[in-house]
Scaffold this motif. Sequence first.
Motif, PDB file in Angstrom:
ATOM      1  N   GLY A  43      16.820  27.924  81.231  1.00 38.60           N
ATOM      2  CA  GLY A  43      17.188  28.800  80.121  1.00 38.60           C
ATOM      3  C   GLY A  43      16.357  28.540  78.882  1.00 38.60           C
ATOM      4  N   ALA A  44      15.562  27.455  78.896  1.00 36.72           N
ATOM      5  CA  ALA A  44      14.766  27.104  77.711  1.00 36.72           C
ATOM      6  C   ALA A  44      13.565  28.038  77.566  1.00 36.72           C
ATOM      7  CB  ALA A  44      14.280  25.659  77.817  1.00 36.72           C
ATOM      8  N   HIS A  45      13.128  28.181  76.322  1.00 40.90           N
ATOM      9  CA  HIS A  45      11.912  28.932  76.070  1.00 40.90           C
ATOM     10  C   HIS A  45      10.990  28.121  75.164  1.00 40.90           C
ATOM     11  CE1 HIS A  45      14.235  30.012  72.412  1.00 40.90           C
ATOM     12  NE2 HIS A  45      13.042  29.963  71.843  1.00 40.90           N
ATOM     13  N   VAL A  46       9.742  28.518  75.119  1.00 38.85           N
ATOM     14  CA  VAL A  46       8.797  27.916  74.173  1.00 38.85           C
ATOM     15  C   VAL A  46       8.215  29.022  73.304  1.00 38.85           C
ATOM     16  CG1 VAL A  46       8.172  25.921  75.595  1.00 38.85           C
ATOM     17  CG2 VAL A  46       6.910  28.077  75.884  1.00 38.85           C
ATOM     18  N   ASP A  47       7.790  28.645  72.107  1.00 34.82           N
ATOM     19  CA  ASP A  47       7.067  29.564  71.231  1.00 34.82           C
ATOM     20  C   ASP A  47       5.572  29.358  71.471  1.00 34.82           C
ATOM     21  OD1 ASP A  47       9.504  30.183  70.105  1.00 34.82           O
ATOM     22  OD2 ASP A  47       9.212  28.901  68.353  1.00 34.82           O
ATOM     23  N   VAL A  48       4.881  30.436  71.723  1.00 36.60           N
ATOM     24  CA  VAL A  48       3.422  30.370  71.847  1.00 36.60           C
ATOM     25  C   VAL A  48       2.846  31.032  70.598  1.00 36.60           C
ATOM     26  CG1 VAL A  48       1.411  31.120  73.167  1.00 36.60           C
ATOM     27  CG2 VAL A  48       3.506  30.437  74.363  1.00 36.60           C
ATOM     28  N   THR A  49       2.070  30.279  69.847  1.00 36.15           N
ATOM     29  CA  THR A  49       1.458  30.816  68.627  1.00 36.15           C
ATOM     30  C   THR A  49       0.007  31.190  68.923  1.00 36.15           C
ATOM     31  OG1 THR A  49       2.893  29.421  67.290  1.00 36.15           O
ATOM     32  CG2 THR A  49       0.980  30.375  66.197  1.00 36.15           C
TER      33      THR A  49
END
Length: 314
Positions: A43-49
């Motif tokens: 369920g986790a997500h990451v932010d991609v900049t």
Amino acid sequence: MTISPSITTPAITIAARTPVATGVIALTLVPADGQDLPPWRPGAHVDVTLPSGLTRQYSLCGDPADRSSWRIAILLAQPSRGGSAWIHDHAREGVPLTVSAPRNLFTLEAAERYVFVAGGIGITPLLPMITEAERAGVPWTLWYGGRSRSSTAFTDELIQFGDRVHLVPRDTAGRIPITEVLDTPGAGTAVYCCGPESMIDAVQDACRDWEPGTVHVERFTPEAQEGTTAFDVHCARSGVDVRVEEGVSVLDALLEAGVEADYSCAQGFCGTCETRVVEGVPDHRDDYLDHSAAPDTMMICVSRSRCARLVLDL
Ligand code: FES
């Protein structure tokens, strides 16, 4: 522009790019220093900049037990606001990416049985949930809808689970029969749904008699900007006037006009773009504010106006 606060991981590099459906690529991300990546749960997500400063959020869809790599999948949005298009154009093996540590707003709670419901790219947070349910020996079923079989990602991985997986390509099988699937509240059953707004609404409607806390949803797409009408925005502090055309978000119109505005998800759920409304009546379309409390702020990335002119504290 302010990017959402995040803990930066060790430098991340793309180790592999794999097409997983029409218009969908999966990226395998590895740490440049070869150390273990931070742990995460389904369920986790990451932010991609991205180099432009744009931040996009992607669910981790690999194996949570694998600390050597992460996997994310990116659907090429039509039209793209610049995030998915950049990734599809530039993401290649060896390209570095700025990626935050994982965050989880869609935690898999313990249950005696799971019903997973996915629409399109909404399959991504559910894949590791299935992995975890399998490991724990918890029974589960997946209903997975998409435009067509070719646009339905990760089917190769899912068919191994046999009749626990129900693939429902809309062009040949119509829509998931959500009311039938969820018509009887199951004791000890938890429902996890990720997909478009309409699917989530249907799941929540079908589960209205279920025990509170048994239905968990994650929205990926903002409410459509289609069918909207144009209006004007006046920025009280900078004095800038902006015309927000139909189909264009307030945020995009402001950025285009050179107005500084904070944002991150651009999908109405993170709260970063919250802006005070000085005058006018917003048309709230976000998933962040409590609309019943008549907030005097609005999420400018997705919300619009109920009147001809809004005055914002910008
Ligand atoms: S940028 Fe996330 S709610 Fe608007």
